[in-house]
Design a protein around this motif. Structure first.
Motif, PDB file in Angstrom:
ATOM      1  N   TYR A   1       0.817  -1.213   0.000  1.00 42.85           N
ATOM      2  CA  TYR A   1       0.000   0.000   0.000  1.00 42.85           C
ATOM      3  C   TYR A   1       0.855   1.270   0.000  1.00 42.85           C
ATOM      4  CZ  TYR A   1      -3.847  -3.182   0.717  1.00 42.85           C
ATOM      5  OH  TYR A   1      -4.754  -4.193   0.569  1.00 42.85           O
TER       6      TYR A   1
ATOM      7  N   ASP B   1      -7.315   3.623  -4.154  1.00 38.43           N
ATOM      8  CA  ASP B   1      -6.187   2.967  -4.813  1.00 38.43           C
ATOM      9  C   ASP B   1      -6.696   1.928  -5.807  1.00 38.43           C
ATOM     10  OD1 ASP B   1      -6.848   1.588  -2.203  1.00 38.43           O
ATOM     11  OD2 ASP B   1      -5.545   0.076  -3.127  1.00 38.43           O
TER      12      ASP B   1
ATOM     13  N   GLN C   1      -0.792  -0.053  -7.007  1.00 37.10           N
ATOM     14  CA  GLN C   1      -0.600   0.976  -5.988  1.00 37.10           C
ATOM     15  C   GLN C   1      -1.018   2.360  -6.473  1.00 37.10           C
ATOM     16  OE1 GLN C   1       0.173   0.003  -2.990  1.00 37.10           O
ATOM     17  NE2 GLN C   1       0.556  -2.084  -3.620  1.00 37.10           N
TER      18      GLN C   1
END
Length: 136
Positions: free
Chosen positions: A22, A84, A125
């Motif tokens: 992340y 995301d 990401q």
């Protein structure tokens, strides 16, 4: 010892390109840190952005439609929405229109793009940061 080194050399690309890190959510939080106070709320699927921005977190709710999710984010008092590509692809597919510029007119009345973070080596990401206009 030789086996351990061989395994590390062989598997380094898998470790270096860890899609579970992340990175985009962390970078989003660092980007927002100077824009928020400790009591500001960031909506995201995971709390990483809020952690790195040093503020409050609200989880993007389950929803069958993007308008329902955005209404819930507004009602939660979120000032920013962070999305995301991994979340939009795996868990909240209705968020995918937020990752494809430009925003449709109906969404641009609710959200303002603050920034897009792209990672060539880790496309899951890629992250978009939005200001929630109702809570600015």
């Amino acid at each position: 010892l030789g086996s351990v080194i061989a395994i590390l050399v062989r598997d380094y690309p898998l470790i270096a390109n860890n899609q579970e890190a992340y990175i985009g959510l962390k970078e989003a939080g660092l980007t927002l840190r100077s824009r928020v106070t400790r009591d500001a709320v960031i909506a995201s699927y995971k709390p990483y952005s809020s952690f790195w921005a040093w503020c409050e977190f609200t989880k993007i709710p389950d929803g069958e439609s993007l308008p329902a999710i955005l209404a819930a984010v507004e009602n939660a008092g979120a000032r920013y929405l962070v999305v995301d590509a991994k979340t939009a692809g795996d868990r909240r597919s209705v968020l995918q229109p937020l990752l494809v510029p430009p925003l449709p007119d109906e969404l641009s009345r609710q959200l303002a793009l603050v920034g897009r973070l792209t990672f060539a080596d880790a496309p899951l990401q890629n992250t978009a940061i939005f200001l929630v206009r109702a809570n600015e």
